[in-house]
Write a protein that holds these residues in place. Structure first.
Motif, PDB file in Angstrom:
ATOM      1  N   ASP A  31     -50.973  55.583 -29.734  1.00  0.00           N
ATOM      2  CA  ASP A  31     -50.815  56.845 -31.032  1.00  0.00           C
ATOM      3  C   ASP A  31     -51.118  56.228 -32.124  1.00  0.00           C
ATOM      4  O   ASP A  31     -50.335  55.729 -32.734  1.00  0.00           O
ATOM      5  CB  ASP A  31     -49.675  57.583 -30.726  1.00  0.00           C
ATOM      6  CG  ASP A  31     -49.495  58.997 -31.371  1.00  0.00           C
ATOM      7  OD1 ASP A  31     -50.287  59.095 -32.365  1.00  0.00           O
ATOM      8  OD2 ASP A  31     -48.681  59.767 -31.114  1.00  0.00           O
ATOM      9  N   SER A  32     -52.210  56.891 -33.019  1.00  0.00           N
ATOM     10  CA  SER A  32     -52.372  56.213 -34.314  1.00  0.00           C
ATOM     11  C   SER A  32     -51.301  56.758 -35.143  1.00  0.00           C
ATOM     12  O   SER A  32     -51.159  55.840 -36.181  1.00  0.00           O
ATOM     13  CB  SER A  32     -53.976  56.698 -34.506  1.00  0.00           C
ATOM     14  OG  SER A  32     -53.858  58.063 -34.580  1.00  0.00           O
ATOM     15  N   VAL A  34     -50.716  53.528 -23.996  1.00  0.00           N
ATOM     16  CA  VAL A  34     -50.776  54.770 -24.913  1.00  0.00           C
ATOM     17  C   VAL A  34     -50.748  54.057 -26.110  1.00  0.00           C
ATOM     18  O   VAL A  34     -49.816  53.659 -26.464  1.00  0.00           O
ATOM     19  CB  VAL A  34     -49.708  55.654 -24.599  1.00  0.00           C
ATOM     20  CG1 VAL A  34     -49.678  56.541 -25.289  1.00  0.00           C
ATOM     21  CG2 VAL A  34     -49.605  56.236 -23.100  1.00  0.00           C
ATOM     22  N   ASP A  86     -48.319  56.431 -34.912  1.00  0.00           N
ATOM     23  CA  ASP A  86     -47.229  55.239 -34.621  1.00  0.00           C
ATOM     24  C   ASP A  86     -47.561  54.295 -35.636  1.00  0.00           C
ATOM     25  O   ASP A  86     -46.666  53.468 -36.121  1.00  0.00           O
ATOM     26  CB  ASP A  86     -47.163  54.752 -33.245  1.00  0.00           C
ATOM     27  CG  ASP A  86     -46.565  55.523 -32.365  1.00  0.00           C
ATOM     28  OD1 ASP A  86     -46.018  56.641 -32.617  1.00  0.00           O
ATOM     29  OD2 ASP A  86     -46.757  55.583 -31.231  1.00  0.00           O
ATOM     30  N   ARG A 141     -46.297  52.754 -24.071  1.00  0.00           N
ATOM     31  CA  ARG A 141     -46.696  53.240 -25.448  1.00  0.00           C
ATOM     32  C   ARG A 141     -46.592  51.811 -26.335  1.00  0.00           C
ATOM     33  O   ARG A 141     -45.528  50.997 -26.179  1.00  0.00           O
ATOM     34  CB  ARG A 141     -45.680  54.300 -25.796  1.00  0.00           C
ATOM     35  CG  ARG A 141     -46.272  54.787 -27.231  1.00  0.00           C
ATOM     36  CD  ARG A 141     -45.167  55.913 -27.407  1.00  0.00           C
ATOM     37  NE  ARG A 141     -45.372  56.381 -28.843  1.00  0.00           N
ATOM     38  CZ  ARG A 141     -46.026  57.585 -28.662  1.00  0.00           C
ATOM     39  NH1 ARG A 141     -46.260  58.317 -27.613  1.00  0.00           N
ATOM     40  NH2 ARG A 141     -46.230  58.214 -29.955  1.00  0.00           N
TER      41      ARG A 141
END
Length: 194
Positions: A91-92, A89, A94, A11
């Motif tokens: 994730d916008s 990964v 974040d 991530r």
């Protein structure tokens, strides 16, 4: 490395973005993931870069934990590298409250991913004549327009990923004589229909 370790995903956070948000670094990481361990010189030749540039960017990737030494491949002073993770990964959510520098790196990363997808598709279209008719029939370039809520879109993505994971988990794929490595791109985003 076990099969599970080979497929683990990382991530991305702000620190990781600093290490990966560069076009050549992303190409180097993709090359190591797709073709396995290599030296800086081999990667330079494959990517049309200087070995000095690939060496520098491999060291930067290593400093951020994306690549590591693969000493079992080396002979003498030759330094071999391998990818640590098999996927990233992003994730916008974040990065919503991140400062402009981090948001800028996120944009560089996302645009390079989109560019890579476009180059891979273009390469397939340019070289498909060298593949068998079976692979022509087994390839896909399609799109669909649906009307979904954000929750439905998230569920569709989750189910598509679960289906891909089912195929990824097939233990006999590599043993089949006609198996090849394939790339699957999916994009789901809203469009202005007003």
């Amino acid at each position: 490395m076990t099969e599970h370790e080979e497929r683990k995903q990382r991530r991305l956070d702000a620190r990781a973005l600093r290490g990966i948000a560069h076009p050549l670094r992303m190409q180097l990481l993709d090359a190591l993931r797709q073709r396995g361990p290599a030296t800086a010189s081999q990667l330079a030749e494959r990517l049309g870069e200087s070995s000095g540039a690939t060496s520098y960017h491999l060291r930067q990737l290593a400093a951020h934990g994306f690549v590591e030494d693969a000493p079992e491949h080396g002979k003498g002073r030759e330094r071999w590298w391998r990818a640590v993770d098999q996927g990233l990964v992003f994730d916008s959510a974040d990065f919503e409250s991140a400062g402009p520098e981090v948001r800028g790196m996120a944009e560089v990363f996302l645009h390079e991913v989109a560019g890579t997808h476009a180059r891979e598709l273009s390469n397939w279209l340019s070289t498909r004549g060298s593949w068998s008719g079976d692979w022509h029939q087994a390839s896909d370039m399609s799109d669909a327009t649906l009307r979904l809520t954000p929750a439905q879109a998230a569920e569709l993505i989750r189910r598509m990923h679960a289906l891909v994971d089912e195929f990824r988990g097939s233990a006999t794929d590599a043993d089949l004589p006609d198996s090849e490595q394939v790339r699957l791109h999916t994009h789901l985003f809203p469009i202005d229909s007003r």
